[in-house]
Design a protein around this motif. Structure first.
Motif, PDB file in Angstrom:
ATOM      1  N   SER A   9       0.833  -1.208   0.000  1.00 42.44           N
ATOM      2  CA  SER A   9       0.000   0.000   0.000  1.00 42.44           C
ATOM      3  C   SER A   9       0.864   1.255   0.000  1.00 42.44           C
ATOM      4  CB  SER A   9      -0.923   0.005   1.223  1.00 42.44           C
ATOM      5  OG  SER A   9      -2.026  -0.842   1.017  1.00 42.44           O
ATOM      6  N   TRP A  10       1.976   1.205   0.694  1.00 41.63           N
ATOM      7  CA  TRP A  10       2.920   2.331   0.690  1.00 41.63           C
ATOM      8  C   TRP A  10       3.378   2.604  -0.735  1.00 41.63           C
ATOM      9  CZ3 TRP A  10       8.020   2.296   4.078  1.00 41.63           C
ATOM     10  CH2 TRP A  10       8.663   3.526   3.964  1.00 41.63           C
ATOM     11  N   TRP A  11       3.775   1.556  -1.428  1.00 39.65           N
ATOM     12  CA  TRP A  11       4.225   1.713  -2.824  1.00 39.65           C
ATOM     13  C   TRP A  11       3.091   2.225  -3.704  1.00 39.65           C
ATOM     14  CZ3 TRP A  11       1.898  -1.522  -6.528  1.00 39.65           C
ATOM     15  CH2 TRP A  11       2.344  -1.298  -7.834  1.00 39.65           C
ATOM     16  N   SER A  12       1.928   1.610  -3.590  1.00 41.43           N
ATOM     17  CA  SER A  12       0.812   1.933  -4.474  1.00 41.43           C
ATOM     18  C   SER A  12       0.290   3.349  -4.259  1.00 41.43           C
ATOM     19  CB  SER A  12      -0.319   0.922  -4.253  1.00 41.43           C
ATOM     20  OG  SER A  12      -1.444   1.242  -5.030  1.00 41.43           O
ATOM     21  N   LEU A  13       0.158   3.742  -2.989  1.00 38.95           N
ATOM     22  CA  LEU A  13      -0.415   5.049  -2.678  1.00 38.95           C
ATOM     23  C   LEU A  13       0.464   6.193  -3.159  1.00 38.95           C
ATOM     24  CD1 LEU A  13      -2.702   6.611  -1.262  1.00 38.95           C
ATOM     25  CD2 LEU A  13      -1.373   6.460   0.850  1.00 38.95           C
ATOM     26  N   GLU A  14       1.781   5.979  -3.139  1.00 40.67           N
ATOM     27  CA  GLU A  14       2.698   7.061  -3.507  1.00 40.67           C
ATOM     28  C   GLU A  14       3.243   6.914  -4.923  1.00 40.67           C
ATOM     29  OE1 GLU A  14       5.536   8.037  -0.489  1.00 40.67           O
ATOM     30  OE2 GLU A  14       4.094   7.681   1.127  1.00 40.67           O
ATOM     31  N   ASN A  15       2.650   6.031  -5.708  1.00 41.32           N
ATOM     32  CA  ASN A  15       3.022   5.886  -7.112  1.00 41.32           C
ATOM     33  C   ASN A  15       2.515   7.097  -7.898  1.00 41.32           C
ATOM     34  OD1 ASN A  15       4.094   4.681  -9.356  1.00 41.32           O
ATOM     35  ND2 ASN A  15       2.809   2.845  -9.266  1.00 41.32           N
ATOM     36  N   GLU A  16       2.971   7.242  -9.127  1.00 40.58           N
ATOM     37  CA  GLU A  16       2.548   8.376  -9.947  1.00 40.58           C
ATOM     38  C   GLU A  16       1.071   8.282 -10.298  1.00 40.58           C
ATOM     39  OE1 GLU A  16       5.019   8.637 -13.370  1.00 40.58           O
ATOM     40  OE2 GLU A  16       6.844   9.079 -12.248  1.00 40.58           O
ATOM     41  N   GLY A  17       0.464   9.430 -10.514  1.00 37.79           N
ATOM     42  CA  GLY A  17      -0.914   9.470 -11.000  1.00 37.79           C
ATOM     43  C   GLY A  17      -1.968   9.332  -9.930  1.00 37.79           C
ATOM     44  N   ARG A  18      -1.606   9.532  -8.656  1.00 36.08           N
ATOM     45  CA  ARG A  18      -2.589   9.435  -7.591  1.00 36.08           C
ATOM     46  C   ARG A  18      -3.282  10.790  -7.401  1.00 36.08           C
ATOM     47  NH1 ARG A  18      -2.684   4.578  -8.915  1.00 36.08           N
ATOM     48  NH2 ARG A  18      -1.108   3.197  -8.017  1.00 36.08           N
ATOM     49  N   PRO A  19      -4.459  10.793  -6.725  1.00 38.19           N
ATOM     50  CA  PRO A  19      -5.212  12.051  -6.617  1.00 38.19           C
ATOM     51  C   PRO A  19      -4.491  13.175  -5.896  1.00 38.19           C
ATOM     52  CG  PRO A  19      -6.610  10.178  -6.118  1.00 38.19           C
ATOM     53  CD  PRO A  19      -5.213   9.653  -6.211  1.00 38.19           C
ATOM     54  N   SER A  20      -3.564  12.837  -4.985  1.00 39.17           N
ATOM     55  CA  SER A  20      -2.887  13.894  -4.230  1.00 39.17           C
ATOM     56  C   SER A  20      -1.484  13.455  -3.847  1.00 39.17           C
ATOM     57  CB  SER A  20      -3.676  14.229  -2.955  1.00 39.17           C
ATOM     58  OG  SER A  20      -2.951  15.120  -2.138  1.00 39.17           O
ATOM     59  N   PRO A  61      -4.982   2.488   8.451  1.00 41.09           N
ATOM     60  CA  PRO A  61      -4.710   3.776   7.808  1.00 41.09           C
ATOM     61  C   PRO A  61      -4.290   3.622   6.342  1.00 41.09           C
ATOM     62  CG  PRO A  61      -2.831   3.134   9.172  1.00 41.09           C
ATOM     63  CD  PRO A  61      -3.837   2.028   9.261  1.00 41.09           C
ATOM     64  N   ALA A  62      -5.060   4.235   5.455  1.00 45.00           N
ATOM     65  CA  ALA A  62      -4.685   4.352   4.038  1.00 45.00           C
ATOM     66  C   ALA A  62      -4.240   3.030   3.428  1.00 45.00           C
ATOM     67  CB  ALA A  62      -3.592   5.408   3.872  1.00 45.00           C
ATOM     68  N   LEU A  63      -5.021   1.975   3.656  1.00 40.70           N
ATOM     69  CA  LEU A  63      -4.696   0.664   3.068  1.00 40.70           C
ATOM     70  C   LEU A  63      -5.170   0.680   1.616  1.00 40.70           C
ATOM     71  CD1 LEU A  63      -3.416  -2.072   3.843  1.00 40.70           C
ATOM     72  CD2 LEU A  63      -5.745  -2.905   4.244  1.00 40.70           C
ATOM     73  N   HIS A  64      -4.417   1.391   0.798  1.00 44.68           N
ATOM     74  CA  HIS A  64      -4.795   1.683  -0.583  1.00 44.68           C
ATOM     75  C   HIS A  64      -4.935   0.417  -1.417  1.00 44.68           C
ATOM     76  CE1 HIS A  64      -4.136   3.480  -4.681  1.00 44.68           C
ATOM     77  NE2 HIS A  64      -4.934   4.386  -4.157  1.00 44.68           N
ATOM     78  N   LEU A  65      -3.942  -0.449  -1.335  1.00 52.70           N
ATOM     79  CA  LEU A  65      -3.946  -1.713  -2.075  1.00 52.70           C
ATOM     80  C   LEU A  65      -4.338  -2.826  -1.116  1.00 52.70           C
ATOM     81  CD1 LEU A  65      -1.229  -2.994  -4.537  1.00 52.70           C
ATOM     82  CD2 LEU A  65      -2.027  -4.457  -2.664  1.00 52.70           C
ATOM     83  N   VAL A  66      -5.386  -3.553  -1.448  1.00 50.31           N
ATOM     84  CA  VAL A  66      -5.854  -4.602  -0.543  1.00 50.31           C
ATOM     85  C   VAL A  66      -6.373  -5.795  -1.339  1.00 50.31           C
ATOM     86  CG1 VAL A  66      -8.156  -3.569  -0.329  1.00 50.31           C
ATOM     87  CG2 VAL A  66      -7.317  -5.088   1.465  1.00 50.31           C
ATOM     88  N   ILE A  92      -8.832   1.034  -2.413  1.00 50.30           N
ATOM     89  CA  ILE A  92      -9.050   1.619  -3.742  1.00 50.30           C
ATOM     90  C   ILE A  92      -8.638   0.675  -4.880  1.00 50.30           C
ATOM     91  CG2 ILE A  92      -8.599   3.607  -5.209  1.00 50.30           C
ATOM     92  CD1 ILE A  92     -10.138   4.170  -2.578  1.00 50.30           C
ATOM     93  N   VAL A  93      -7.526  -0.049  -4.715  1.00 49.77           N
ATOM     94  CA  VAL A  93      -7.052  -0.922  -5.789  1.00 49.77           C
ATOM     95  C   VAL A  93      -6.852  -2.339  -5.267  1.00 49.77           C
ATOM     96  CG1 VAL A  93      -5.916   1.005  -6.971  1.00 49.77           C
ATOM     97  CG2 VAL A  93      -4.591  -0.426  -5.397  1.00 49.77           C
ATOM     98  N   ASP A  94      -6.816  -3.308  -6.211  1.00 48.57           N
ATOM     99  CA  ASP A  94      -6.570  -4.702  -5.834  1.00 48.57           C
ATOM    100  C   ASP A  94      -5.075  -4.991  -5.847  1.00 48.57           C
ATOM    101  OD1 ASP A  94      -5.787  -5.052  -8.510  1.00 48.57           O
ATOM    102  OD2 ASP A  94      -7.610  -6.136  -9.071  1.00 48.57           O
ATOM    103  N   GLU A  95      -4.696  -6.255  -5.699  1.00 53.51           N
ATOM    104  CA  GLU A  95      -3.277  -6.600  -5.595  1.00 53.51           C
ATOM    105  C   GLU A  95      -2.497  -6.388  -6.883  1.00 53.51           C
ATOM    106  OE1 GLU A  95      -5.456 -10.581  -6.208  1.00 53.51           O
ATOM    107  OE2 GLU A  95      -5.822  -8.600  -5.318  1.00 53.51           O
ATOM    108  N   GLN A  96      -3.204  -6.175  -7.996  1.00 55.07           N
ATOM    109  CA  GLN A  96      -2.558  -5.854  -9.260  1.00 55.07           C
ATOM    110  C   GLN A  96      -2.540  -4.343  -9.516  1.00 55.07           C
ATOM    111  OE1 GLN A  96      -1.096  -8.263 -10.974  1.00 55.07           O
ATOM    112  NE2 GLN A  96      -1.838  -9.791  -9.502  1.00 55.07           N
ATOM    113  N   ASP A  97      -2.909  -3.564  -8.512  1.00 53.89           N
ATOM    114  CA  ASP A  97      -2.977  -2.100  -8.604  1.00 53.89           C
ATOM    115  C   ASP A  97      -4.036  -1.644  -9.602  1.00 53.89           C
ATOM    116  OD1 ASP A  97      -2.030   0.291  -7.451  1.00 53.89           O
ATOM    117  OD2 ASP A  97      -0.807   0.745  -9.202  1.00 53.89           O
TER     118      ASP A  97
END
Length: 207
Positions: A9-20, A61-66, A92-97
């Motif tokens: 989730s750390w990797w996914s949330l801070e990858n390019e193209g996120r809302p903020s 907290p912010a478990l973006h990828l689950v 927000i996203v699955d294990e394949q982002d």
């Protein structure tokens, strides 16, 4: 109590193209842990794939990828009598982002009884006021409660009048959703209320 931590989730949330770009995963984890400490609650930090049966209160907290299995594990924890709070940018996203369709918070939408159609992140340094008097930063979203109690609302900003904090009774437990980054004092108050609900006594030596 436990705080869930997830490298993916750390990797996914801070990858390019996120809302903020202002949503930083470690900031969210640290804020959750700090709030629990301020409330006097002893806390473990565990993997998103950990067995949660030993805990009464879990902060997500912010478990973006689950993964579906991990979301189901959290749901079973609540149904069995646990108290969980899930924060914005989760599910927000699955294990394949790949983005989960059907509204947000994606994998947790049914558990939480809320549905958001649009994210409304705040500009850096900007804040909003909540009905309770709390101050929110970083994030808001245009959300409605479909099957949840509205505990607090946005008083101004892009999501004015919409839920900021919700609670849904599930089985023997409860699932909360936090749609902004509250100020430190308010965050501690929220988790203190949840700890009381979960039957956890504060450790006076930690307050």
């Amino acid at each position: 109590a436990a705080v869930l931590f997830d490298w993916e989730s750390w990797w996914s949330l801070e990858n390019e193209g996120r809302p903020s770009d202002d949503v930083r995963y470690l900031d969210q984890v640290h804020a959750a842990h700090t709030a629990l400490a301020a409330a006097g609650v002893s806390t473990d930090v565990v993997s998103a794939r950990a067995d949660l049966s030993a805990y009464r209160l879990v902060v997500v907290p912010a478990l973006h990828l689950v993964r579906d299995a991990d979301a189901d594990r959290i749901a079973r924890f609540v149904e069995a009598g646990g108290t969980a709070i899930i924060t914005f940018a989760s599910g927000i996203v699955d294990e394949q982002d790949r983005v989960r369709l059907g509204g947000y918070p994606g994998a947790f939408r049914d558990l939480l009884g809320v549905s958001a159609e649009e994210f409304a992140p705040l500009e850096p340094g900007h804040t909003v006021r909540l009905g309770s008097g709390a101050v929110g930063s970083v994030w808001t979203e245009r959300m409605r409660a479909t099957d949840a109690e509205v505990v607090d609302t946005f008083a101004n900003g892009p999501a004015a009048g919409m839920p900021a904090l919700t609670r849904r009774a599930v089985g023997a437990g409860s699932a909360w959703y936090l749609a902004t980054q509250p100020d430190a004092s308010s965050y501690a108050g929220i988790v203190s209320r949840m700890a009381t609900e979960a039957g956890l006594e504060p450790d006076a030596s930690r307050i």
